[in-house]
Scaffold this active site. Structure first.
Site, PDB file in Angstrom:
ATOM      1  N   ARG A 104       0.846  -1.205   0.000  1.00 15.59           N
ATOM      2  CA  ARG A 104       0.000   0.000   0.000  1.00 15.59           C
ATOM      3  C   ARG A 104       0.875   1.246   0.000  1.00 15.59           C
ATOM      4  O   ARG A 104       1.854   1.330   0.737  1.00 15.59           O
ATOM      5  CB  ARG A 104      -0.878   0.049   1.256  1.00 15.59           C
ATOM      6  CG  ARG A 104      -1.911  -1.005   1.340  1.00 15.59           C
ATOM      7  CD  ARG A 104      -3.074  -0.640   2.240  1.00 15.59           C
ATOM      8  NE  ARG A 104      -2.750   0.031   3.489  1.00 15.59           N
ATOM      9  CZ  ARG A 104      -3.666   0.478   4.327  1.00 15.59           C
ATOM     10  NH1 ARG A 104      -4.955   0.347   4.036  1.00 15.59           N
ATOM     11  NH2 ARG A 104      -3.338   1.069   5.452  1.00 15.59           N
ATOM     12  N   THR A 108      -1.779   7.320  -0.232  1.00 15.00           N
ATOM     13  CA  THR A 108      -3.088   7.060  -0.864  1.00 15.00           C
ATOM     14  C   THR A 108      -3.732   5.754  -0.377  1.00 15.00           C
ATOM     15  O   THR A 108      -4.929   5.538  -0.592  1.00 15.00           O
ATOM     16  CB  THR A 108      -2.934   6.943  -2.391  1.00 15.00           C
ATOM     17  OG1 THR A 108      -2.109   5.794  -2.665  1.00 15.00           O
ATOM     18  CG2 THR A 108      -2.279   8.182  -2.985  1.00 15.00           C
ATOM     19  N   ASP A 200       0.116  -2.202  12.259  1.00 15.43           N
ATOM     20  CA  ASP A 200       0.622  -2.736  10.992  1.00 15.43           C
ATOM     21  C   ASP A 200       1.056  -4.187  11.198  1.00 15.43           C
ATOM     22  O   ASP A 200       2.069  -4.463  11.860  1.00 15.43           O
ATOM     23  CB  ASP A 200       1.803  -1.883  10.508  1.00 15.43           C
ATOM     24  CG  ASP A 200       2.229  -2.281   9.105  1.00 15.43           C
ATOM     25  OD1 ASP A 200       2.492  -3.482   8.870  1.00 15.43           O
ATOM     26  OD2 ASP A 200       2.293  -1.400   8.229  1.00 15.43           O
ATOM     27  N   ASP A 203       4.671  -5.177  10.032  1.00 15.71           N
ATOM     28  CA  ASP A 203       5.724  -4.630  10.895  1.00 15.71           C
ATOM     29  C   ASP A 203       5.799  -5.392  12.209  1.00 15.71           C
ATOM     30  O   ASP A 203       6.890  -5.667  12.723  1.00 15.71           O
ATOM     31  CB  ASP A 203       5.457  -3.143  11.189  1.00 15.71           C
ATOM     32  CG  ASP A 203       5.856  -2.257  10.016  1.00 15.71           C
ATOM     33  OD1 ASP A 203       6.536  -2.755   9.094  1.00 15.71           O
ATOM     34  OD2 ASP A 203       5.481  -1.066  10.025  1.00 15.71           O
TER      35      ASP A 203
HETATM   36  C1  PRP Z   1      -1.189  -4.555   4.552  1.00 14.52           C
HETATM   37  C2  PRP Z   1      -1.901  -5.860   4.794  1.00 14.52           C
HETATM   38  C3  PRP Z   1      -2.728  -6.023   3.556  1.00 14.52           C
HETATM   39  C4  PRP Z   1      -3.063  -4.593   3.186  1.00 14.52           C
HETATM   40  C5  PRP Z   1      -4.483  -4.326   3.520  1.00 14.52           C
HETATM   41  O1  PRP Z   1      -0.091  -4.740   3.743  1.00 14.52           O
HETATM   42  O2  PRP Z   1      -1.044  -6.926   5.025  1.00 14.52           O
HETATM   43  O3  PRP Z   1      -2.040  -6.660   2.504  1.00 14.52           O
HETATM   44  O4  PRP Z   1      -2.195  -3.768   3.965  1.00 14.52           O
HETATM   45  O5  PRP Z   1      -4.846  -3.051   3.162  1.00 14.52           O
HETATM   46  P1  PRP Z   1      -5.960  -2.748   2.060  1.00 14.52           P
HETATM   47  O6  PRP Z   1      -7.109  -3.631   2.343  1.00 14.52           O
HETATM   48  O7  PRP Z   1      -6.271  -1.290   2.326  1.00 14.52           O
HETATM   49  O8  PRP Z   1      -5.352  -2.952   0.716  1.00 14.52           O
HETATM   50  P2  PRP Z   1       1.014  -3.595   3.507  1.00 14.52           P
HETATM   51  O9  PRP Z   1       0.709  -2.835   2.266  1.00 14.52           O
HETATM   52  O10 PRP Z   1       1.185  -2.790   4.756  1.00 14.52           O
HETATM   53  O11 PRP Z   1       2.300  -4.442   3.198  1.00 14.52           O
HETATM   54  P3  PRP Z   1       3.124  -5.457   4.122  1.00 14.52           P
HETATM   55  O12 PRP Z   1       2.272  -6.677   4.315  1.00 14.52           O
HETATM   56  O13 PRP Z   1       4.339  -5.715   3.322  1.00 14.52           O
HETATM   57  O14 PRP Z   1       3.426  -4.774   5.437  1.00 14.52           O
HETATM   58  N1  URA Z   2      -2.644  -3.017   7.033  1.00 12.87           N
HETATM   59  C1  URA Z   2      -2.314  -3.317   8.322  1.00 12.87           C
HETATM   60  O1  URA Z   2      -1.336  -4.025   8.586  1.00 12.87           O
HETATM   61  N2  URA Z   2      -3.086  -2.794   9.284  1.00 12.87           N
HETATM   62  C2  URA Z   2      -4.164  -2.025   9.045  1.00 12.87           C
HETATM   63  O2  URA Z   2      -4.844  -1.591   9.992  1.00 12.87           O
HETATM   64  C3  URA Z   2      -4.467  -1.715   7.707  1.00 12.87           C
HETATM   65  C4  URA Z   2      -3.693  -2.248   6.716  1.00 12.87           C
END
Ligand code: PRP
Ligand code: URA
Length: 208
Positions: A104, A108, A200, A203
């Site tokens: 993400r 945005t 997150d 993380d």
């Molecule tokens: C997070 C999570 C999902 C996404 C959800 O990933 O693991 O994949 O956000 O958000 P959405 O429904 O608004 O698309 P992130 O982009 O933080 O990546 P990561 O898993 O590498 O931390």
């Molecule tokens: N991705 C996450 O890891 N946490 C949230 O709350 C939203 C998106």
């Protein structure tokens, strides 16, 4: 099966989710609880699996049995979905794995794809997409669109927490895809994080 399922009446889901939410929970405990909650959710998701009937011989007689049909594929969305992969595979033996990397944008909240590798998919393959957080639903929707483009028709989203806004958006794009979540939380905040949520997931899982 209901198209959206919230499994939060399950005591184990409540137990693990409370530890995952707690801001004091460190990565090793977070990983242990990700595993525990995924196992519970996957047992429920496994109701979608197809069976083939077979005969089995007990020490006393021959009786009717069943085995899982082949063709189960897990697709974890990187990174956070990796925390669900091993427990999911332990619940359903003989599965294959594809990967989709989606990230993400911090401003945005729109997801963009940086990696994809799929095994062969067909109309009979049962695909389980693993992503612990369904927030806006953008990552889930993009991932499912790619999986359908590879020929799959039986797809299920498996999440730990989902937001109502994201579920509505996802269902609009993919009304044929069931979503099984540990818990449907209250709402998104202005940064598109889930409330109360757990922060997150990636993380916290990877200690970054
Ligand atoms: C997070 C999570 C999902 C996404 C959800 O990933 O693991 O994949 O956000 O958000 P959405 O429904 O608004 O698309 P992130 O982009 O933080 O990546 P990561 O898993 O590498 O931390
Ligand atoms: N991705 C996450 O890891 N946490 C949230 O709350 C939203 C998106």
């Amino acid at each position: 099966m209901k198209m959206i399922q919230d499994l939060s009446d399950h005591p184990l889901v409540q137990h693990y989710l409370t530890i995952l939410r707690d801001q004091r929970t460190q990565a090793s405990e977070f990983r242990r609880c990700s595993r525990g909650i995924t196992e519970v959710i996957m047992v429920e998701a496994a109701r979608l699996l197809a069976l083939e009937s077979m005969e089995v011989t007990t020490p006393l007689e021959v009786t009717q049995g069943a085995r899982l049909s082949p063709g189960v594929v897990f697709v974890p969305i990187l990174r956070a979905g990796l925390g669900m992969l091993e427990p999911a595979m332990s619940i359903i033996p003989g599965s294959s794995v594809g990967y989709i990397g989606l990230e993400r944008d911090e401003v945005t909240a729109e997801a963009s794809c940086y990696y994809a590798k799929m095994p062969d998919l067909s109309a009979s393959t049962q695909v389980f997409v693993l992503d612990p957080m369904l927030a806006t639903g953008g990552s889930a929707a993009q991932c499912v669109a790619q999986i359908k483009a590879h020929g799959a028709k039986r797809v299920c989203m498996v999440c730990v927490i989902a937001a109502p806004e994201g579920l509505a958006a996802f269902q609009k794009e993919h009304p044929d895809v069931p979503v099984i979540a540990g818990k449907i939380d209250r709402q998104l905040n202005e940064r598109k994080y889930i409330l109360p949520g757990l922060g997150d997931f990636g993380d916290r899982l990877f200690n970054t």
